[in-house]
Design a protein around this motif. Structure first.
Motif, PDB file in Angstrom:
ATOM      1  N   THR A 163     -11.878   1.721   1.338  1.00 24.76           N
ATOM      2  CA  THR A 163     -10.848   2.428   1.689  1.00 24.76           C
ATOM      3  C   THR A 163     -11.014   2.321   3.187  1.00 24.76           C
ATOM      4  O   THR A 163     -11.874   1.949   3.693  1.00 24.76           O
ATOM      5  CB  THR A 163     -10.804   3.909   1.327  1.00 24.76           C
ATOM      6  N   LYS A 221      -3.747  -0.586   1.285  1.00 26.64           N
ATOM      7  CA  LYS A 221      -4.173  -0.140   0.119  1.00 26.64           C
ATOM      8  C   LYS A 221      -3.384  -0.678  -1.099  1.00 26.64           C
ATOM      9  O   LYS A 221      -2.102  -1.292  -0.852  1.00 26.64           O
ATOM     10  CB  LYS A 221      -4.076   1.433  -0.219  1.00 26.64           C
ATOM     11  N   SER A 241      -2.878   4.642  -7.268  1.00 27.01           N
ATOM     12  CA  SER A 241      -3.549   3.709  -6.328  1.00 27.01           C
ATOM     13  C   SER A 241      -4.639   2.762  -7.088  1.00 27.01           C
ATOM     14  O   SER A 241      -5.310   3.207  -8.096  1.00 27.01           O
ATOM     15  CB  SER A 241      -4.366   4.271  -5.292  1.00 27.01           C
ATOM     16  N   LYS A 266      -1.160  -0.115  -4.502  1.00 27.29           N
ATOM     17  CA  LYS A 266      -0.479   1.203  -5.261  1.00 27.29           C
ATOM     18  C   LYS A 266       0.764   0.728  -6.224  1.00 27.29           C
ATOM     19  O   LYS A 266       1.337  -0.007  -5.766  1.00 27.29           O
ATOM     20  CB  LYS A 266      -0.080   2.079  -4.110  1.00 27.29           C
TER      21      LYS A 266
END
Length: 431
Positions: A234, A356, A193, A358
């Motif tokens: 996050t 997110k 990530s 990744k």
């Protein structure tokens, strides 16, 4: 017979080696930072090994400025100075309590031992980057947690594996802009990530800063700023006071392991501490101040002492299920597992949008709120709920231990509409 009681703390201050009047003329000139310790009419001076300049130094706090400083490891240096201050005061108090003779020689020997300066290092052959890193990590073992040490080792393993897979020998002069770009691409290809990549680059930078200071890196292509890789924010949630009350009242008497995890987690929600501080409190942690009960906690990460009020909810938890004492400690992985299950029982099924990066790609998914609960949610819940109750930010930071407002506001997990309403309710607008 008249006796005098010696101050068992001593006084610590940090100052430059060079005269201030000279540094004020050349405000960018580096000067060694010295620890000055006054005790029993004596003065002891000790080099910290770090340098700063007039422009970057906060003379009131006796620390490097963290917001405008050009020193990229300012936070790390300031934490080191705080630890140095704490350990010499603690050692001096111990020596006084044992009625031992305290001299500058004994204090220097103690600090040399604490900083491993008395360790003889074999310099008979040049060190490789990995030998240097392992040695440096061992020297830092007294200053960092087991989790942090494990993280550093994981980073070194990633760098080593990168070298193997690319048939590239990793030396001190490997680390240039080209390496950074290739290393990031390597980690992305292995599906790491964005924030994990950021963590590994930050860890690697720690070793390289030290190596560069020791003049082990001799290539002009090295620039530590190339290793900056900003982490993304996050998706983190908090539990409202209503949700915390539901959790508190939930009957888990038939699931003792769930019950224990719930009680420990809630204490974190009501104190605002990190799990390393709220999991494992004991009877000796309880202190009475002006007739009220507090948890007196020395925060493991910062070494700061904070007194957290034992609220009615905490007292209810301790009195009903733990004989008036804090709950016994459990493993963090177990707490995280059980607290998610409790969230499911409370039907915290609201879908949260999680975005997110990744493998270099942006991924969007929707996850139940219960699945996002973990040990750190407690700390975020405390900060957010106290903020919504209009407790002054600096008062919240007193308990949470945040050093800057910028870091604190990362913990405030409320939607834009809710925050706008909160600001309006503060009375700044004529509505």
């Amino acid at each position: 017979m008249i006796k005098t009681i010696e101050n068992s703390n001593g006084i610590v201050r940090f100052a430059f080696k060079d005269a201030i009047k000279n540094l004020e003329i050349e405000k960018k000139k580096d000067s060694l930072i010295f620890l000055h310790f006054s005790y029993g009419g004596n003065r002891f001076k000790y080099s910290t090994g770090y340098k700063s300049c007039f422009s970057d130094w906060d003379f009131d706090k006796q620390r490097i400025k963290q917001t405008k400083s050009n020193i990229i490891n300012a936070i790390e240096v300031n934490e080191f100075l705080s630890k140095l201050e704490n350990v010499i005061k603690k050692e001096y108090s111990r020596l006084i309590a044992e009625q031992a003779v305290v001299t500058n020689v004994t204090l220097k020997l103690f600090l040399d031992n604490y900083l491993n300066k008395n360790i003889v290092i074999d310099n008979s052959k040049p060190k490789t980057f990995f030998e240097f890193s392992d040695e440096f990590l061992e020297l830092k073992s007294k200053e960092i947690s087991i989790i942090t040490k494990r993280s550093y080792k994981q980073t070194l393993l990633k760098v080593k594996n990168y070298g193997i897979e690319h048939n590239e020998k990793i030396t001190f002069n490997t680390f240039n802009k080209s390496f950074v770009l290739n290393f990031i691409e390597y980690l992305q290809e292995n599906d790491f990530s964005h924030n994990t990549i950021s963590k590994h680059l930050k860890n690697l930078k720690t070793f390289l800063i030290e190596a560069n200071q020791k003049k082990l890196i001799n290539t002009i292509d090295f620039n530590v700023k190339d290793f900056n890789f900003t982490p993304e924010e996050t998706t983190a949630i908090y539990l409202s006071e209503n949700e915390l009350n539901q959790m508190l009242e939930l009957d888990l008497s038939d699931k003792k392991h769930y019950e224990l995890a719930r009680d420990i987690f809630l204490i974190g929600c009501y104190t605002g501490q990190r799990i390393s501080d709220y999991n494992g409190l004991t009877a000796s942690s309880i202190k009475k101040i002006n007739g009220r009960d507090f948890f007196s906690i020395k925060q493991k990460k910062t070494g700061a002492r904070v007194n957290c009020p034992i609220t009615k909810e905490i007292k209810q938890i301790m009195d009903l299920r733990h004989n008036g004492l804090p709950p016994k400690k459990i493993l963090e992985k177990d707490l995280n597992k059980y607290i998610k299950k409790i969230g499911q029982e409370l039907k915290l099924n609201q879908k949260i949008e999680c975005i997110k990066r990744k493998g270099g790609k942006e991924i969007k998914e929707y996850i139940s709120k219960s699945e996002l609960i973990h040990s750190h949610t407690a700390r975020r819940s405390f900060c957010t709920n106290m903020y919504l109750k209009k407790m002054p930010v600096f008062d919240i930071m007193h308990f949470s231990g945040h050093k800057t407002e910028r870091e604190f506001y990362k913990y405030i997990r409320i939607a834009g509409e809710q925050r706008a309403s909160h600001i309006v309710d503060s009375g700044f607008f004529n509505i």
